[in-house]
Design a protein around this motif. Structure first.
Motif, PDB file in Angstrom:
ATOM      1  N   ILE A 106       0.887  -1.078  -0.142  1.00  0.00           N
ATOM      2  CA  ILE A 106      -0.094   0.087  -0.035  1.00  0.00           C
ATOM      3  C   ILE A 106       0.866   1.382  -0.097  1.00  0.00           C
ATOM      4  N   GLY A 107       2.121   1.240   0.831  1.00  0.00           N
ATOM      5  CA  GLY A 107       2.917   2.310   0.808  1.00  0.00           C
ATOM      6  C   GLY A 107       3.715   2.622  -0.522  1.00  0.00           C
ATOM      7  N   GLU A 108       3.700   1.780  -1.367  1.00  0.00           N
ATOM      8  CA  GLU A 108       4.263   2.034  -2.744  1.00  0.00           C
ATOM      9  C   GLU A 108       3.163   2.507  -3.396  1.00  0.00           C
ATOM     10  N   ILE A 109       1.840   2.453  -3.245  1.00  0.00           N
ATOM     11  CA  ILE A 109       0.919   3.284  -4.023  1.00  0.00           C
ATOM     12  C   ILE A 109       0.580   4.327  -3.294  1.00  0.00           C
ATOM     13  N   ILE A 110       0.673   4.480  -1.988  1.00  0.00           N
ATOM     14  CA  ILE A 110       0.181   5.794  -1.216  1.00  0.00           C
ATOM     15  C   ILE A 110       1.210   6.044  -0.311  1.00  0.00           C
ATOM     16  N   PRO A 111       2.199   6.931  -0.836  1.00  0.00           N
ATOM     17  CA  PRO A 111       3.475   6.947  -0.248  1.00  0.00           C
ATOM     18  C   PRO A 111       3.501   7.624   1.448  1.00  0.00           C
ATOM     19  N   ARG A 112       2.285   8.180   1.837  1.00  0.00           N
ATOM     20  CA  ARG A 112       2.005   8.659   2.994  1.00  0.00           C
ATOM     21  C   ARG A 112       1.904   7.065   4.221  1.00  0.00           C
ATOM     22  N   VAL A 113       1.530   6.339   3.526  1.00  0.00           N
ATOM     23  CA  VAL A 113       1.490   4.838   4.496  1.00  0.00           C
ATOM     24  C   VAL A 113       2.963   4.839   5.089  1.00  0.00           C
ATOM     25  N   LYS A 114       3.901   4.864   3.981  1.00  0.00           N
ATOM     26  CA  LYS A 114       5.302   4.522   4.585  1.00  0.00           C
ATOM     27  C   LYS A 114       5.620   5.325   5.701  1.00  0.00           C
ATOM     28  N   GLU A 115       5.423   6.637   5.656  1.00  0.00           N
ATOM     29  CA  GLU A 115       5.622   7.724   6.549  1.00  0.00           C
ATOM     30  C   GLU A 115       4.945   7.584   7.934  1.00  0.00           C
ATOM     31  N   ASP A 116       3.617   7.501   7.706  1.00  0.00           N
ATOM     32  CA  ASP A 116       2.514   7.538   8.912  1.00  0.00           C
ATOM     33  C   ASP A 116       2.187   6.107   9.407  1.00  0.00           C
ATOM     34  N   ILE A 117       2.298   5.008   8.708  1.00  0.00           N
ATOM     35  CA  ILE A 117       1.793   3.622   9.137  1.00  0.00           C
ATOM     36  C   ILE A 117       3.080   2.904   9.584  1.00  0.00           C
ATOM     37  N   MET A 118       3.986   2.532   8.713  1.00  0.00           N
ATOM     38  CA  MET A 118       5.005   1.597   8.880  1.00  0.00           C
ATOM     39  C   MET A 118       5.717   1.776  10.061  1.00  0.00           C
ATOM     40  N   PRO A 119       6.185   3.136  10.339  1.00  0.00           N
ATOM     41  CA  PRO A 119       6.674   3.344  11.890  1.00  0.00           C
ATOM     42  C   PRO A 119       6.060   2.614  13.172  1.00  0.00           C
ATOM     43  N   ALA A 120       4.673   2.522  13.161  1.00  0.00           N
ATOM     44  CA  ALA A 120       3.770   1.924  13.998  1.00  0.00           C
ATOM     45  C   ALA A 120       3.840   0.585  13.993  1.00  0.00           C
ATOM     46  N   VAL A 121       3.942  -0.033  12.511  1.00  0.00           N
ATOM     47  CA  VAL A 121       3.957  -1.412  12.557  1.00  0.00           C
ATOM     48  C   VAL A 121       5.323  -1.949  13.078  1.00  0.00           C
ATOM     49  N   ASP A 122       6.239  -1.131  12.735  1.00  0.00           N
ATOM     50  CA  ASP A 122       7.756  -1.711  13.095  1.00  0.00           C
ATOM     51  C   ASP A 122       7.865  -1.441  14.502  1.00  0.00           C
ATOM     52  N   ASN A 123       7.092  -0.304  15.362  1.00  0.00           N
ATOM     53  CA  ASN A 123       7.306   0.001  16.733  1.00  0.00           C
ATOM     54  C   ASN A 123       6.667  -1.558  17.130  1.00  0.00           C
ATOM     55  N   ASN A 124       5.554  -2.065  16.865  1.00  0.00           N
ATOM     56  CA  ASN A 124       4.522  -2.909  17.451  1.00  0.00           C
ATOM     57  C   ASN A 124       5.512  -4.289  17.335  1.00  0.00           C
ATOM     58  N   LEU A 125       5.959  -4.536  16.180  1.00  0.00           N
ATOM     59  CA  LEU A 125       6.964  -5.813  15.871  1.00  0.00           C
ATOM     60  C   LEU A 125       7.841  -5.797  16.965  1.00  0.00           C
ATOM     61  N   GLU A 126       8.651  -4.721  17.214  1.00  0.00           N
ATOM     62  CA  GLU A 126       9.667  -4.665  18.229  1.00  0.00           C
ATOM     63  C   GLU A 126       9.194  -4.657  19.751  1.00  0.00           C
ATOM     64  N   TYR A 127       7.829  -4.250  19.847  1.00  0.00           N
ATOM     65  CA  TYR A 127       7.130  -4.422  21.386  1.00  0.00           C
ATOM     66  C   TYR A 127       6.983  -6.075  21.642  1.00  0.00           C
ATOM     67  N   TRP A 128       6.496  -6.755  20.502  1.00  0.00           N
ATOM     68  CA  TRP A 128       6.204  -8.102  20.815  1.00  0.00           C
ATOM     69  C   TRP A 128       7.540  -8.837  20.847  1.00  0.00           C
ATOM     70  N   LYS A 129       8.485  -8.450  20.022  1.00  0.00           N
ATOM     71  CA  LYS A 129       9.846  -8.977  20.337  1.00  0.00           C
ATOM     72  C   LYS A 129      10.382  -8.858  21.773  1.00  0.00           C
ATOM     73  N   ARG A 130      10.397  -7.702  22.236  1.00  0.00           N
ATOM     74  CA  ARG A 130      10.967  -7.424  23.450  1.00  0.00           C
ATOM     75  C   ARG A 130      10.059  -8.238  24.534  1.00  0.00           C
ATOM     76  N   GLU A 131       8.751  -8.172  24.421  1.00  0.00           N
ATOM     77  CA  GLU A 131       7.810  -8.959  25.331  1.00  0.00           C
ATOM     78  C   GLU A 131       8.194 -10.496  24.931  1.00  0.00           C
ATOM     79  N   LYS A 132       8.576 -11.113  23.998  1.00  0.00           N
ATOM     80  CA  LYS A 132       9.156 -12.278  23.920  1.00  0.00           C
ATOM     81  C   LYS A 132      10.358 -12.841  24.681  1.00  0.00           C
ATOM     82  N   LEU A 133      11.203 -11.729  24.504  1.00  0.00           N
ATOM     83  CA  LEU A 133      12.591 -11.778  25.102  1.00  0.00           C
ATOM     84  C   LEU A 133      12.387 -11.689  26.797  1.00  0.00           C
ATOM     85  N   ARG A 134      11.420 -10.797  27.130  1.00  0.00           N
ATOM     86  CA  ARG A 134      11.074 -10.511  28.653  1.00  0.00           C
ATOM     87  C   ARG A 134      10.724 -12.011  29.048  1.00  0.00           C
ATOM     88  N   LEU A 135       9.628 -12.524  28.390  1.00  0.00           N
ATOM     89  CA  LEU A 135       9.042 -13.677  28.847  1.00  0.00           C
ATOM     90  C   LEU A 135      10.172 -14.866  29.105  1.00  0.00           C
TER      91      LEU A 135
END
Length: 150
Positions: A106-135
């Motif tokens: 979608i970001g390839e078609i709507i560039p704003r998705v890369k700027e506004d959405i993908m950072p949240a996706v990356d942040n949430n992925l990192e959260y779950w990785k930290r949660e896995k490590l913590r557990l």
């Protein structure tokens, strides 16, 4: 109407009925369906607290389904077995194999998705990785605390 923006479907409805325009119309309809699907699975693109909340809601629903399947003697559907599914792993897999590719496209078609959405996706992925490590770290500590000195 002047220069007011028009919805894409109304613009497409006004175009001549050539083969090229029919093909564009079909592509636009497919993209709209794809966007609707993306909206349906968009929990991991929200803020961390909302993403966690909706992940828990989805897993609760999955586990309830798995419980019913177990009661009925059926094989349990993927991600529906509360005894084997790990919350963090389910979300890491979902984000890596479904959400990232979907929203990158979608970001390839709507560039704003890369700027506004993908950072949240990356942040949430990192959260779950930290949660896995913590557990896993707390599991190791718990295992070690059970070992008595001789």
């Amino acid at each position: 109407r002047g220069n007011a923006p028009q919805p894409i479907l109304s613009i497409l409805a006004q175009t001549p009925a050539t083969d090229e325009h029919r093909e564009c119309n079909q592509l636009a309809n497919l993209f709209i369906k794809f966007l609707l699907h993306a909206a349906d699975i968009s929990n991991p693109v929200k803020t961390e607290d909302l993403a966690i909340y909706w992940a828990d809601c989805a897993l609760s629903e999955f586990f309830a389904q798995g419980d019913e399947e177990k009661k009925m003697g059926l094989s349990i559907s993927p991600l529906c077995d509360r005894d084997t599914v790990k919350r963090h792993d389910s979300q890491i897999g979902f984000i890596k194999f479904v959400i990232q590719p979907t929203f990158e496209l979608i970001g390839e078609i709507i560039p704003r998705v890369k700027e506004d959405i993908m950072p949240a996706v990356d942040n949430n992925l990192e959260y779950w990785k930290r949660e896995k490590l913590r557990l896993s770290t707390s599991d190791i500590k718990e295992s070690l605390s059970g070992i008595e000195e001789e």
